[in-house]
Design a protein around this motif. Structure first.
Motif, PDB file in Angstrom:
ATOM      1  N   GLU A   6       0.830  -1.193   0.000  1.00  0.00           N
ATOM      2  CA  GLU A   6       0.000   0.000   0.000  1.00  0.00           C
ATOM      3  C   GLU A   6       0.872   1.253   0.000  1.00  0.00           C
ATOM      4  O   GLU A   6       1.781   1.388   0.817  1.00  0.00           O
ATOM      5  CB  GLU A   6      -0.908  -0.005   1.227  1.00  0.00           C
ATOM      6  N   LEU A   7       0.591   2.132  -0.923  1.00  0.00           N
ATOM      7  CA  LEU A   7       1.189   3.462  -0.954  1.00  0.00           C
ATOM      8  C   LEU A   7       0.203   4.370  -0.235  1.00  0.00           C
ATOM      9  O   LEU A   7      -0.975   4.422  -0.595  1.00  0.00           O
ATOM     10  CB  LEU A   7       1.395   3.925  -2.396  1.00  0.00           C
ATOM     11  N   GLN A   8       0.672   5.034   0.812  1.00  0.00           N
ATOM     12  CA  GLN A   8      -0.206   5.887   1.600  1.00  0.00           C
ATOM     13  C   GLN A   8       0.368   7.296   1.659  1.00  0.00           C
ATOM     14  O   GLN A   8       1.567   7.483   1.894  1.00  0.00           O
ATOM     15  CB  GLN A   8      -0.349   5.334   3.012  1.00  0.00           C
ATOM     16  N   ILE A   9      -0.489   8.284   1.445  1.00  0.00           N
ATOM     17  CA  ILE A   9      -0.103   9.686   1.583  1.00  0.00           C
ATOM     18  C   ILE A   9      -1.018  10.305   2.626  1.00  0.00           C
ATOM     19  O   ILE A   9      -2.242  10.370   2.436  1.00  0.00           O
ATOM     20  CB  ILE A   9      -0.215  10.451   0.248  1.00  0.00           C
ATOM     21  N   ASN A  10      -0.432  10.717   3.746  1.00  0.00           N
ATOM     22  CA  ASN A  10      -1.201  11.371   4.796  1.00  0.00           C
ATOM     23  C   ASN A  10      -1.533  12.791   4.359  1.00  0.00           C
ATOM     24  O   ASN A  10      -0.641  13.543   3.973  1.00  0.00           O
ATOM     25  CB  ASN A  10      -0.423  11.393   6.111  1.00  0.00           C
ATOM     26  N   CYS A  11      -2.810  13.121   4.402  1.00  0.00           N
ATOM     27  CA  CYS A  11      -3.248  14.436   3.943  1.00  0.00           C
ATOM     28  C   CYS A  11      -4.606  14.773   4.532  1.00  0.00           C
ATOM     29  O   CYS A  11      -5.294  13.908   5.070  1.00  0.00           O
ATOM     30  CB  CYS A  11      -3.313  14.463   2.423  1.00  0.00           C
ATOM     31  N   ASN A  12      -4.998  16.029   4.370  1.00  0.00           N
ATOM     32  CA  ASN A  12      -6.335  16.440   4.801  1.00  0.00           C
ATOM     33  C   ASN A  12      -7.312  16.302   3.628  1.00  0.00           C
ATOM     34  O   ASN A  12      -6.926  15.889   2.531  1.00  0.00           O
ATOM     35  CB  ASN A  12      -6.312  17.864   5.373  1.00  0.00           C
ATOM     36  N   VAL A  13      -8.552  16.647   3.849  1.00  0.00           N
ATOM     37  CA  VAL A  13      -9.599  16.466   2.845  1.00  0.00           C
ATOM     38  C   VAL A  13      -9.300  17.266   1.577  1.00  0.00           C
ATOM     39  O   VAL A  13      -9.427  16.748   0.463  1.00  0.00           O
ATOM     40  CB  VAL A  13     -10.979  16.867   3.427  1.00  0.00           C
ATOM     41  N   ASN A  14      -8.895  18.519   1.733  1.00  0.00           N
ATOM     42  CA  ASN A  14      -8.607  19.364   0.561  1.00  0.00           C
ATOM     43  C   ASN A  14      -7.414  18.845  -0.222  1.00  0.00           C
ATOM     44  O   ASN A  14      -7.433  18.818  -1.453  1.00  0.00           O
ATOM     45  CB  ASN A  14      -8.371  20.819   0.985  1.00  0.00           C
ATOM     46  N   LYS A  16      -6.392  15.778  -0.303  1.00  0.00           N
ATOM     47  CA  LYS A  16      -6.769  14.501  -0.928  1.00  0.00           C
ATOM     48  C   LYS A  16      -7.396  14.743  -2.301  1.00  0.00           C
ATOM     49  O   LYS A  16      -7.086  14.035  -3.265  1.00  0.00           O
ATOM     50  CB  LYS A  16      -7.719  13.711  -0.046  1.00  0.00           C
ATOM     51  N   GLN A  17      -8.256  15.731  -2.402  1.00  0.00           N
ATOM     52  CA  GLN A  17      -8.876  16.043  -3.689  1.00  0.00           C
ATOM     53  C   GLN A  17      -7.812  16.441  -4.713  1.00  0.00           C
ATOM     54  O   GLN A  17      -7.879  16.039  -5.874  1.00  0.00           O
ATOM     55  CB  GLN A  17      -9.905  17.163  -3.533  1.00  0.00           C
ATOM     56  N   LYS A  18      -6.828  17.197  -4.291  1.00  0.00           N
ATOM     57  CA  LYS A  18      -5.754  17.613  -5.194  1.00  0.00           C
ATOM     58  C   LYS A  18      -4.883  16.421  -5.594  1.00  0.00           C
ATOM     59  O   LYS A  18      -4.464  16.306  -6.746  1.00  0.00           O
ATOM     60  CB  LYS A  18      -4.917  18.707  -4.542  1.00  0.00           C
ATOM     61  N   SER A  26      -8.371   7.449  -4.832  1.00  0.00           N
ATOM     62  CA  SER A  26      -7.823   6.633  -3.756  1.00  0.00           C
ATOM     63  C   SER A  26      -8.501   5.267  -3.726  1.00  0.00           C
ATOM     64  O   SER A  26      -9.699   5.152  -4.006  1.00  0.00           O
ATOM     65  CB  SER A  26      -8.038   7.345  -2.414  1.00  0.00           C
ATOM     66  N   ASP A  27      -7.741   4.234  -3.354  1.00  0.00           N
ATOM     67  CA  ASP A  27      -8.300   2.884  -3.232  1.00  0.00           C
ATOM     68  C   ASP A  27      -9.071   2.679  -1.933  1.00  0.00           C
ATOM     69  O   ASP A  27      -9.716   1.647  -1.753  1.00  0.00           O
ATOM     70  CB  ASP A  27      -7.188   1.835  -3.313  1.00  0.00           C
ATOM     71  N   ARG A  28      -8.962   3.606  -1.017  1.00  0.00           N
ATOM     72  CA  ARG A  28      -9.729   3.522   0.228  1.00  0.00           C
ATOM     73  C   ARG A  28     -10.664   4.722   0.283  1.00  0.00           C
ATOM     74  O   ARG A  28     -10.302   5.820  -0.100  1.00  0.00           O
ATOM     75  CB  ARG A  28      -8.815   3.512   1.444  1.00  0.00           C
ATOM     76  N   ASP A  29     -11.839   4.485   0.796  1.00  0.00           N
ATOM     77  CA  ASP A  29     -12.854   5.532   0.839  1.00  0.00           C
ATOM     78  C   ASP A  29     -12.832   6.263   2.185  1.00  0.00           C
ATOM     79  O   ASP A  29     -13.869   6.452   2.807  1.00  0.00           O
ATOM     80  CB  ASP A  29     -14.229   4.915   0.563  1.00  0.00           C
ATOM     81  N   PHE A  30     -11.649   6.640   2.632  1.00  0.00           N
ATOM     82  CA  PHE A  30     -11.520   7.426   3.859  1.00  0.00           C
ATOM     83  C   PHE A  30     -11.627   8.895   3.500  1.00  0.00           C
ATOM     84  O   PHE A  30     -11.254   9.310   2.400  1.00  0.00           O
ATOM     85  CB  PHE A  30     -10.169   7.179   4.534  1.00  0.00           C
ATOM     86  N   GLN A  31     -12.121   9.678   4.432  1.00  0.00           N
ATOM     87  CA  GLN A  31     -12.255  11.108   4.173  1.00  0.00           C
ATOM     88  C   GLN A  31     -10.875  11.750   3.990  1.00  0.00           C
ATOM     89  O   GLN A  31     -10.691  12.590   3.125  1.00  0.00           O
ATOM     90  CB  GLN A  31     -13.007  11.777   5.319  1.00  0.00           C
ATOM     91  N   LYS A  32      -9.925  11.320   4.817  1.00  0.00           N
ATOM     92  CA  LYS A  32      -8.560  11.827   4.713  1.00  0.00           C
ATOM     93  C   LYS A  32      -7.654  10.722   4.194  1.00  0.00           C
ATOM     94  O   LYS A  32      -8.034   9.572   4.160  1.00  0.00           O
ATOM     95  CB  LYS A  32      -8.048  12.276   6.093  1.00  0.00           C
TER      96      LYS A  32
END
Length: 111
Positions: A6-14, A16-18, A26-32
Motif C-alpha cells: 500500500e502506498l499511503q499519503i497522509n493528507c487532509n480532505v482538501n 486529498k482532492q488535489k 484513492s483505493d480507500r474511501d476514507f475522508q482523509k
C-alpha cells in the motif's frame, strides 16, 4: 485481504482532492489520506515497490506544490504468513526509497 502493498499519503480532505487530480482516485474511501493498494493476486504484486517509486518520482514536484512533503508518504508491506515470516528487498529498491525520503513500513501477522 491477505498480503498486499500500500502506498499511503497522509493528507487532509482538501489535499486529498488535489492528490486525486494528480494520481487518480484513492483505493480507500476514507475522508482523509490517499491510498493505492496492490494485492497479492495482482500481476503488479512482485513489482509493487518499483511501481510506487515510479509514481512518486514522476509526481513528487506536483505533490510538493500542493503541500505534500516526503514525510507524509509511506510504502507499506502488509504480510500474512503461516509458520515462518521471511522477506527480502533488493538493495536497488531500498536505495531508491531512501533517496526519495519515503518510509517503508512492514506489518506481519500470522494466519
Amino acid at each position: 485481504m491477505a498480503s498486499y502493498y500500500e502506498l499511503q499519503i497522509n493528507c487532509n480532505v482538501n489535499e486529498k482532492q488535489k492528490i486525486e487530480h494528480i494520481l487518480g482516485k484513492s483505493d480507500r474511501d476514507f475522508q482523509k489520506d490517499w491510498h493505492l493498494i496492490i494485492e497479492e493476486d495482482s500481476s503488479e504484486y512482485l513489482y509493487a515497490l518499483n511501481k510506487f517509486v515510479s509514481i512518486i518520482e514522476a509526481n513528487l514536484e506536483q505533490l510538493k506544490e500542493i503541500g505534500i512533503k516526503e514525510d507524509s508518504i509511506s510504502f507499506w508491506y502488509m504480510y500474512e504468513y503461516e509458520q515462518q515470516c521471511n522477506m527480502e528487498f533488493e538493495p536497488a529498491i531500498m536505495r531508491q526509497i531512501g533517496n526519495l525520503g519515503v518510509v517503508l513500513c512492514i506489518s506481519c501477522w500470522e494466519k
